[in-house]
Write a protein that holds these residues in place. Structure first.
Motif: not given
Ligand code: AHN
Ligand code: ZN
Length: 342
Positions: A131-133, A156-158, A188-191, A200-202, A205-207, A230-233, A277-281, A312-314
């Motif tokens: 999980a990311h912390w 939740n998100d961490g 550094a998952e959520d940078w 530019n979106y890339d 830059t996540w995970a 485990l992400d946002m469980v 599908g999610v770009t995740d760890d 999410w991200h609020t």
């Protein structure tokens, strides 16, 4: 009472909890009591292992939030890092802090630590939980633009994923399993590029922490049978549809976990339909470290704010929006998976 979607979801959860309680009272008295163990082949068809304690997981979530948002290069981040390490060590696990200076999307140097905690490091057969912390430094999906540069509390998100892992670690540390378990808290998952940025979106830059670990394993030749991210469980009203990349990379592990959820009475939290599908760890862990790894991540098909849910991200991703029932559903499912593996 106003009946909106949230309320309906609460009611659905409530019924689920009652059914679960009736079902589980056959096996347990309260948190911490061992349930019936079987040795025959039907073991994975009925509940096995200890009762997951959501109250304990909730406290571990709260304890992380008490440091404040654990954003990269912050004092709260350093404080929480030491706390997480001391908790795993307290359960008797071997801990390796893997330090690296990683580069954010805008060139910022991020002082990163992946925390790797190992139960029974002597065993060759292993399961990986991760999980990311870290906390996202910007609430860039908040409905109020004034909050877009405010750090997210990330209950939740961490914190939720780490909290569930700590509770699993606490429980298994009381047993002698014939299976090793590694817990990796990725940093550094959520940078990932913020929505307000001109950059530019890339997706890369996540995970960042998991990309680093996957290219620099903490032990040479490290292998695990499979991994579960485990992400946002811990979110209120969460349902874990089958994440599409997990199905692509490791469909047998998806089936194993979703079946386990059914067996422990939490099938309603784990719909069998496929979500996005999610770009995740789990992506670098699959593609670079070559460990078949799935992502348990919520999907809210009808939520306008985000398909990851309304917080999410609020700035509302706080303890007020954590539901112990969600933590319980995921935690008990993991216990089932771990104790069924032979
Ligand atoms: C994308 O938004 C592409 N991935 C989200 C991964 C994530 C962020 N998980 C938690 N926070
Ligand atoms: Zn996030």
């Amino acid at each position: 009472m106003i009946v909106n979607r949230k309320n309906i979801k609460r009611c659905v959860n409530f019924v689920g909890v009652i059914l679960f309680t009736i079902h589980y009272s056959l096996y347990t008295v309260s948190c911490g009591n061992l349930r019936k163990q079987t040795t025959d082949e039907s073991a994975s068809m009925q509940p096995v292992g200890p009762a997951f304690c959501a109250d304990s997981a909730y406290q571990y979530c709260q304890a992380q939030c008490d440091f404040g948002p654990r954003t990269m290069n912050s004092k709260a981040h350093d404080g929480c890092e030491q706390w997480v390490i001391s908790k795993f060590k307290g359960f008797g696990l071997d801990v390796i802090p893997q330090k690296a200076v990683l580069k954010g999307y805008d060139g910022t140097s991020l002082n990163s630590t992946n925390i790797i905690a190992s139960y029974r490091p002597d065993l060759k057969e292993r399961i990986l939980l991760c999980a990311h912390w870290d906390s996202r430094p910007w609430a860039d999906n908040d409905p109020d633009e004034a909050n877009h540069k405010t750090p997210v509390m990330a209950a939740n998100d961490g914190a939720s994923g780490v909290a569930v892992m700590l509770e699993v670690a606490r429980l298994i540390s009381k047993d002698t399993l014939q299976m090793g378990v590694d817990f990796i808290c990725f940093d550094a998952e959520d940078w990932g590029v913020p929505q307000w940025s001109d950059a530019n979106y890339d997706g890369n830059t996540w995970a960042l922490g998991s990309q680093y670990w996957s290219a620099n394993l903490h032990k040479k030749g490290y292998k695990a049978r499979f991994g579960i991210l485990l992400d946002m469980v811990g979110g209120l009203g969460a349902q874990f549809y089958k994440e599409a990349l997990s199905v692509q990379y490791a469909s047998n592990i998806v089936d194993k976990v979703w079946r386990a959820a059914q067996v422990v009475g939490y099938g309603s939290f784990f719909p069998t339909q496929i979500g996005t599908g999610v770009t995740d760890d789990h992506v670098p862990v699959n593609t670079k470290a070559k460990i078949p790894t799935i992502d348990i991540i919520p999907y809210y098909p009808n939520c306008e704010q985000s398909s990851f849910g309304p917080t999410w991200h609020t700035i509302n991703d706080d303890m007020e929006h954590i539901d112990k029932n969600t933590l319980q559903a995921v935690g008990q499912t993991l216990i089932q998976v771990i104790y069924s593996e032979k």
